[in-house]
Design a protein around this motif. Structure first.
Motif, mmCIF file in Angstrom:
data_model
loop_
_atom_site.group_PDB
_atom_site.id
_atom_site.type_symbol
_atom_site.label_atom_id
_atom_site.label_comp_id
_atom_site.label_asym_id
_atom_site.label_seq_id
_atom_site.Cartn_x
_atom_site.Cartn_y
_atom_site.Cartn_z
ATOM 1 N N ILE A 238 30.834 -24.377 62.705
ATOM 2 C CA ILE A 238 30.441 -24.756 63.755
ATOM 3 C C ILE A 238 30.755 -26.189 64.232
ATOM 4 N N LEU A 273 34.549 -18.498 67.033
ATOM 5 C CA LEU A 273 33.446 -19.532 67.263
ATOM 6 C C LEU A 273 34.343 -20.609 67.947
ATOM 7 N N GLU A 420 22.700 -22.956 65.541
ATOM 8 C CA GLU A 420 22.672 -24.129 66.184
ATOM 9 C C GLU A 420 21.352 -24.929 66.551
#
Length: 498
Positions: A238, A273, A420
């Motif tokens: 990510i 993503l 996250e």
């Protein structure tokens, strides 16, 4: 997308194909989550558990020393603590853990899990060694505060990493057992206290100092064990480092299966993503308190209840034995050993049920039973029907159920929020729960014990019991059935692209 479809594939057929390159918008398609969840248990996972799970052994050692050494601190010619001083110092440790979790939790999501392993461990090592040199209540409380900050930071980085590296079908039991290893440290602390507070062996005023130095020595061993642990591939993916994430997963596959064979890219379910370097705090707030408001309620309730229940009772364990049952301070360790055994056996024996019967049922059961049993034993204590031995047996039974309950609070928070914000979510709910239930608990119980009234202590037990029963009801009503599900299906990453 149900990433558990990947688990039907043979582990020996894991793909080592490179990830699809990110497009001009920074979007990448990856099969990393399903490849990690498709692995069977291997030596790699065992090493991760040992290297990271030892954090809870350190915390157990620290907390047990604080409780078992309280008598020696009161009798120390240099310190001469009162019960209130003991409670204040223990609350300082928890306050440090709260602030450390918040600060380091934010950094964990921002700069990565692995870097924080070494920062927080270095702080722990330095502060716990300094505790051995304390000269008054102020210095002791300060060093305990800094030790707690290091341990609080460890919670966030370690829980996040374990969740992101352990395959989904093993996640519940693994997390509970790792958190339950706190009590291995507690047993070590109890044995240390027995030996180091024995006047026939060593001057007790020197013994408690050596006990803290021993904790620092164990931390050095942990530092060496962590050198080879990789960064979380999920975090790397990510945060704009897909090539490095792929290399880490390929290494894990080779370690786990002995090879990493090439497969077509469609062999594993993939997700798309949009890479990012950090998550804005306003997005964190929206995620926790708007998008996942019900989950936040569950996390806060579970954390608060277990924090008060555990910290209030265990931090003052030795004071109850010495003040109400007349147990010598250098004998308290013998009573902690069976207590620690019950606490470790609970997650070990009941942990599998969290992955089979499910999270909601087991959380409600363990929290509810713990609360009821504490109220019952508290009443027996208040009317004087318990001896030191039967009180210890009662605590052993209660915490056989309370230990997996407390561990389930960390499991719930760490697996039900997006990657996250995972570390910061753990930190935030740990901080709020511990601030409400944990920091106030030891000081409150220290004051209640100082009254010399069994009824006053019983009132404190009833408060802890009520919190646990309320948390059981909230967990049953609003909990998430996350058992055997991939993290990305429990809480879709904020970076997810349709």
């Amino acid at each position: 997308m149900d990433l558990q479809l990947a688990q039907r594939n043979s582990v020996l057929n894991h793909g080592a194909s490179a990830p699809a390159p990110a497009n001009s918008d920074g979007i990448v398609e990856t099969d990393i989550p399903s490849r990690l969840d498709g692995l069977r248990w291997s030596g790699f996972h065992t090493r991760v558990v040992l290297a990271l799970g030892i954090t809870w052994i350190l915390d157990g050692l620290e907390v047990t020393l604080a409780g078992a050494l309280s008598g020696a601190l009161k009798e120390s010619p240099a310190l001469r603590f009162s019960n209130l001083d003991v409670g204040f110092a223990n609350s300082a440790y928890l306050a440090g853990a709260v602030l450390g979790a918040l600060g380091f939790g934010w950094l964990t999501d921002r700069i990565g899990r692995k870097k924080l392993f070494f920062i927080t461990l270095a702080l722990y090592l330095t502060a716990t060694a300094a505790t051995a040199l304390s000269w008054n209540v102020g210095s002791y409380a300060l060093f305990r505060f800094l030790t707690g900050a290091g341990i609080g930071g460890e919670y966030t980085a370690i829980n996040s990493t374990i969740q992101e590296l352990v395959p989904a079908r093993y996640r519940g039991w693994t997390d509970l057992v790792i958190n339950g290893s706190f009590w291995i440290g507690a047993a070590m602390g109890a044995v240390s206290a027995i030996v180091l507070l024995d006047p026939a062996v060593i001057d007790p005023d020197l013994g408690w100092r050596l006990a803290y130095l021993g904790g620092a020595g164990l931390g050095l061993v942990v530092l060496l064990m962590r050198m080879w642990i990789p960064e979380s591939p999920r975090w790397l993916m990510i945060h704009g480092r897909p090539d490095q994430a792929h290399a880490v997963v390929a290494d894990i596959e080779r370690s786990a299966t002995g090879n990493a064979q090439d497969r077509p890219q469609h062999a594993w379910p993939k997700i798309r993503l949009k890479m990012r370097h950090h998550t804005l705090l306003r997005e964190v707030a929206h995620t926790l308190f708007s998008l996942y408001r019900a989950r936040s309620l569950v996390g806060l309730a579970l954390m608060t209840a277990q924090a008060f229940f555990y910290n209030a009772i265990f931090f003052t364990f030795a004071l109850v034995l010495t003040d109400f049952f007349g147990i010598a301070s250098n004998q308290v360790g013998w009573y902690i050993l069976p207590f620690a055994a019950g606490n470790f056996l609970g997650p070990l024996l009941l942990g599998r049920l969290f992955d089979t019967l499910g999270r909601r049922a087991m959380i409600a059961f363990t929290y509810g039973v713990s609360g009821v049993l504490l109220a019952l034993s508290g009443y027996l204590f208040s009317i004087g029907l318990l001896s030191a031995e039967t009180q210890t047996i009662a605590w052993m039974v209660i915490f056989f159920f309370a230990s997996p309950a407390a561990s389930a609070a960390y499991l719930t928070v760490s697996e039900t929020f997006p990657l996250e914000v995972r570390a910061l979510a753990i930190a935030l709910f740990y901080a709020i729960g511990t601030g409400i239930g944990g920091v106030a608990g030891p000081a409150l119980f220290g004051a209640l014990i100082d009254t010399g009234s069994r009824d006053s202590v019983f009132a404190g037990y009833l408060l802890g019991s009520g919190l646990m029963i309320a948390a059981a009801a909230i967990g049953w009503r609003y909990g998430i059935a996350a058992e055997r599900r991939a993290l990305e299906s429990v809480a879709r990453p904020l970076a997810f692209v349709e």
